[in-house]
Write a protein that holds these residues in place. Structure first.
Motif, PDB file in Angstrom:
ATOM      1  N   VAL A 269       0.733  -0.733  -0.047  1.00 59.04           N
ATOM      2  CA  VAL A 269      -0.275   0.050  -0.174  1.00 59.04           C
ATOM      3  C   VAL A 269       0.673   1.252   0.017  1.00 59.04           C
ATOM      4  O   VAL A 269       1.804   1.528   0.999  1.00 59.04           O
ATOM      5  N   ALA A 270       0.529   2.663  -1.119  1.00 58.67           N
ATOM      6  CA  ALA A 270       1.240   3.872  -0.649  1.00 58.67           C
ATOM      7  C   ALA A 270       0.108   4.680  -0.473  1.00 58.67           C
ATOM      8  O   ALA A 270      -1.070   4.540  -0.817  1.00 58.67           O
ATOM      9  N   ALA A 271       0.728   5.677  -0.036  1.00 59.67           N
ATOM     10  CA  ALA A 271      -0.056   7.418  -0.137  1.00 59.67           C
ATOM     11  C   ALA A 271       0.455   8.382  -0.750  1.00 59.67           C
ATOM     12  O   ALA A 271       1.379   7.976  -1.604  1.00 59.67           O
ATOM     13  N   CYS A 272      -0.336   8.745  -1.320  1.00 56.83           N
ATOM     14  CA  CYS A 272       0.014  10.037  -1.520  1.00 56.83           C
ATOM     15  C   CYS A 272       0.822  11.642  -1.362  1.00 56.83           C
ATOM     16  O   CYS A 272       0.837  10.955   0.469  1.00 56.83           O
ATOM     17  N   LEU A 273       1.048  11.870  -1.745  1.00 55.19           N
ATOM     18  CA  LEU A 273       2.302  12.827  -1.689  1.00 55.19           C
ATOM     19  C   LEU A 273       1.624  14.146  -1.352  1.00 55.19           C
ATOM     20  O   LEU A 273       0.755  14.524  -1.885  1.00 55.19           O
ATOM     21  N   LEU A 274       2.285  15.205  -0.306  1.00 53.53           N
ATOM     22  CA  LEU A 274       1.893  16.321   0.162  1.00 53.53           C
ATOM     23  C   LEU A 274       3.074  16.894  -0.332  1.00 53.53           C
ATOM     24  O   LEU A 274       4.199  17.428   0.729  1.00 53.53           O
ATOM     25  N   GLU A 275       3.332  17.554  -1.339  1.00 53.62           N
ATOM     26  CA  GLU A 275       4.366  18.497  -1.460  1.00 53.62           C
ATOM     27  C   GLU A 275       4.252  19.616  -1.052  1.00 53.62           C
ATOM     28  O   GLU A 275       3.577  20.808  -1.291  1.00 53.62           O
ATOM     29  N   ASP A 276       5.302  20.450  -0.220  1.00 54.45           N
ATOM     30  CA  ASP A 276       5.529  21.000   0.891  1.00 54.45           C
ATOM     31  C   ASP A 276       7.044  21.752   0.065  1.00 54.45           C
ATOM     32  O   ASP A 276       7.778  20.944  -0.218  1.00 54.45           O
ATOM     33  N   THR A 277       6.290  23.443  -0.969  1.00 55.89           N
ATOM     34  CA  THR A 277       7.884  23.657  -2.137  1.00 55.89           C
ATOM     35  C   THR A 277       7.927  24.965  -1.193  1.00 55.89           C
ATOM     36  O   THR A 277       8.873  25.868  -1.705  1.00 55.89           O
ATOM     37  N   GLY A 278       7.801  24.965   0.225  1.00 60.58           N
ATOM     38  CA  GLY A 278       8.537  26.126   0.808  1.00 60.58           C
ATOM     39  C   GLY A 278       7.628  27.030   1.172  1.00 60.58           C
ATOM     40  O   GLY A 278       8.023  27.832   1.817  1.00 60.58           O
ATOM     41  N   SER A 279       6.687  27.308   0.040  1.00 62.57           N
ATOM     42  CA  SER A 279       5.899  28.894   0.943  1.00 62.57           C
ATOM     43  C   SER A 279       4.497  28.311   0.210  1.00 62.57           C
ATOM     44  O   SER A 279       3.665  29.034   0.499  1.00 62.57           O
ATOM     45  N   SER A 280       4.405  26.749  -0.043  1.00 66.99           N
ATOM     46  CA  SER A 280       2.827  26.442  -0.078  1.00 66.99           C
ATOM     47  C   SER A 280       2.965  24.599  -0.677  1.00 66.99           C
ATOM     48  O   SER A 280       3.839  23.960  -0.312  1.00 66.99           O
ATOM     49  N   GLN A 281       1.587  24.700   0.196  1.00 59.73           N
ATOM     50  CA  GLN A 281       1.758  22.618   0.316  1.00 59.73           C
ATOM     51  C   GLN A 281       0.708  22.517  -1.139  1.00 59.73           C
ATOM     52  O   GLN A 281      -0.318  23.020  -0.975  1.00 59.73           O
ATOM     53  N   ILE A 282       0.850  21.534  -1.548  1.00 61.16           N
ATOM     54  CA  ILE A 282       0.013  21.189  -2.637  1.00 61.16           C
ATOM     55  C   ILE A 282      -0.188  19.298  -2.577  1.00 61.16           C
ATOM     56  O   ILE A 282       0.833  18.922  -2.545  1.00 61.16           O
ATOM     57  N   GLU A 283      -1.265  18.540  -2.345  1.00 69.35           N
ATOM     58  CA  GLU A 283      -1.562  17.365  -2.519  1.00 69.35           C
ATOM     59  C   GLU A 283      -1.321  16.719  -3.717  1.00 69.35           C
ATOM     60  O   GLU A 283      -2.228  17.063  -4.833  1.00 69.35           O
ATOM     61  N   ARG A 284      -0.822  15.683  -3.807  1.00 68.73           N
ATOM     62  CA  ARG A 284      -0.006  15.526  -5.213  1.00 68.73           C
ATOM     63  C   ARG A 284      -0.764  13.938  -4.873  1.00 68.73           C
ATOM     64  O   ARG A 284      -0.634  13.023  -4.900  1.00 68.73           O
ATOM     65  N   SER A 285      -2.761  14.637  -5.518  1.00 68.95           N
ATOM     66  CA  SER A 285      -3.507  12.792  -5.334  1.00 68.95           C
ATOM     67  C   SER A 285      -3.995  12.254  -6.211  1.00 68.95           C
ATOM     68  O   SER A 285      -4.835  12.229  -6.643  1.00 68.95           O
ATOM     69  N   LEU A 286      -2.856  11.713  -6.784  1.00 66.80           N
ATOM     70  CA  LEU A 286      -3.132  11.091  -8.414  1.00 66.80           C
ATOM     71  C   LEU A 286      -3.261   9.565  -8.280  1.00 66.80           C
ATOM     72  O   LEU A 286      -2.609   8.668  -7.401  1.00 66.80           O
ATOM     73  N   ASP A 287      -3.645   8.877  -9.519  1.00 65.75           N
ATOM     74  CA  ASP A 287      -3.501   7.658  -9.218  1.00 65.75           C
ATOM     75  C   ASP A 287      -3.877   6.870  -8.218  1.00 65.75           C
ATOM     76  O   ASP A 287      -3.084   5.576  -7.786  1.00 65.75           O
ATOM     77  N   CYS A 288      -4.769   6.980  -7.348  1.00 71.52           N
ATOM     78  CA  CYS A 288      -5.352   6.256  -6.450  1.00 71.52           C
ATOM     79  C   CYS A 288      -6.699   4.926  -6.765  1.00 71.52           C
ATOM     80  O   CYS A 288      -6.382   4.633  -7.832  1.00 71.52           O
ATOM     81  N   GLY A 289      -6.186   3.838  -6.017  1.00 71.73           N
ATOM     82  CA  GLY A 289      -6.620   2.837  -6.523  1.00 71.73           C
ATOM     83  C   GLY A 289      -6.182   1.396  -6.589  1.00 71.73           C
ATOM     84  O   GLY A 289      -4.796   2.185  -5.966  1.00 71.73           O
ATOM     85  N   VAL A 290      -6.081   0.719  -7.195  1.00 74.85           N
ATOM     86  CA  VAL A 290      -5.774  -0.614  -7.045  1.00 74.85           C
ATOM     87  C   VAL A 290      -4.739  -0.780  -8.167  1.00 74.85           C
ATOM     88  O   VAL A 290      -4.782   0.100  -9.550  1.00 74.85           O
ATOM     89  N   ILE A 291      -2.979  -0.503  -8.254  1.00 77.44           N
ATOM     90  CA  ILE A 291      -2.727  -0.416  -9.309  1.00 77.44           C
ATOM     91  C   ILE A 291      -1.978  -1.772  -9.988  1.00 77.44           C
ATOM     92  O   ILE A 291      -0.678  -2.209  -8.975  1.00 77.44           O
ATOM     93  N   GLU A 292      -2.079  -1.859 -10.653  1.00 76.07           N
ATOM     94  CA  GLU A 292      -2.467  -3.235 -11.429  1.00 76.07           C
ATOM     95  C   GLU A 292      -0.290  -3.265 -12.725  1.00 76.07           C
ATOM     96  O   GLU A 292      -0.257  -2.357 -12.998  1.00 76.07           O
TER      97      GLU A 292
END
Length: 286
Positions: free
Chosen positions: A114-137
């Motif tokens: 199982v893997a989690a999504c990333l919360l990107e911290d650019t130093g000035s903002s935080q951006i949720e990278r909630s891509l490709d969720c679900g089952v990964i074949e």
């Protein structure tokens, strides 16, 4: 609850290492073993870790006298890990407090990891990278690394596949996830964005050295070509064009695009030909 091992390879980043270690110590899931592997640092990393060892009995400190690379450091940790489960943390990143608990609850042994999504911290903002969720074949994963840079799985599985391939100068994570899925079945990516990915100091990341990444892409393609369709090879060609900084015409787009890579192909086309639009998409993508 079962013991979770968290490996943290590090090299000459003692200040950043503190943030990473502290984030694991603050986890709501408490049955945790932290394995820090100093990959031949020349700064005060050893002294920094020693200060933690005095106060915490769940930290294991390993060291390479000379740098051997992140993969060798990770494999050293995997070889001594006592946890039933294992996951990793880069020394310049951190976990949100419920990261391990969320992964533990989401893990299903019928899936490779199982893997989690990333919360990107650019130093000035935080951006949720909630891509490709679900089952990964496997058929989907071979188009590009839609997992991320860490997974949560059984320690025995990481050992069974031989850990990370130390011959790779880059793409080590991607190669490992492919081998896990090929052997143990699909993986799962959950929508929780609890892995904080710090990108404000990107100058020393391997992703900024295209020669190494291009060499690694060649190794990856050769290693896994027996599992790839022409569509997968087209996806890796898009990746190669992006890394090499080459032009990407509409005819090339039309020739290479497929349902497994259309996001990457579109992003590359916009980045090469319509950079203003691409910047807006990057800022607001989800």
């Amino acid at each position: 609850m079962f013991l979770i091992s968290v490996y943290i390879p590090t090299h000459n980043r003692s200040a950043l290492l503190r943030r990473a270690v502290d984030s694991v110590l603050r986890q709501s899931y408490k049955d945790v073993e932290i394995i820090i592997v100093d990959d031949g640092s020349s700064d005060d990393t050893a002294a920094t870790v020693q200060s933690y060892l005095i106060e915490h009995d769940n930290i294991v400190f390993l060291r390479h006298d000379k740098p051997k690379g992140a993969c060798a450091a990770r494999n050293y940790a995997i070889s001594v890990a006592k946890g039933k489960y294992i996951t990793g943390l880069d020394d310049d990143d951190e976990f949100k407090p419920d990261h391990l608990l969320g992964l533990y609850n989401a893990f299903d042994e019928n899936y490779a990891f199982v893997a989690a999504c990333l919360l990107e911290d650019t130093g000035s903002s935080q951006i949720e990278r909630s891509l490709d969720c679900g089952v990964i074949e496997l058929s989907s994963l071979l188009h590009y690394n839609k997992v991320g840079n860490q997974v949560f799985t059984l320690t025995s599985r990481m050992r069974e596949i031989g850990g990370f391939d130390e011959a790779f100068p880059a793409f080590q994570d991607y190669d490992t996830w492919v081998r896990l899925v090929a052997k143990f079945g699909p993986g799962i990516k959950v929508s929780q964005a609890t892995y904080v990915w710090h990108t404000s100091h990107e100058q020393d990341r391997i992703s900024n050295f295209p020669t190494k990444r291009l060499a690694a892409l060649g190794l990856f393609t050769e290693k896994h070509k027996n599992m790839m369709s022409q569509g997968h090879q087209n996806s890796l060609e898009i990746m190669r064009i992006r890394m090499a900084g080459e032009g990407f015409s509409f005819s090339s787009f039309f020739k290479l695009v497929n349902k497994g890579n259309w996001k990457a192909a579109t992003a590359l086309y916009l980045n090469v030909n319509l950079k203003v639009v691409k910047r807006l998409i990057d800022r607001f993508r989800f």
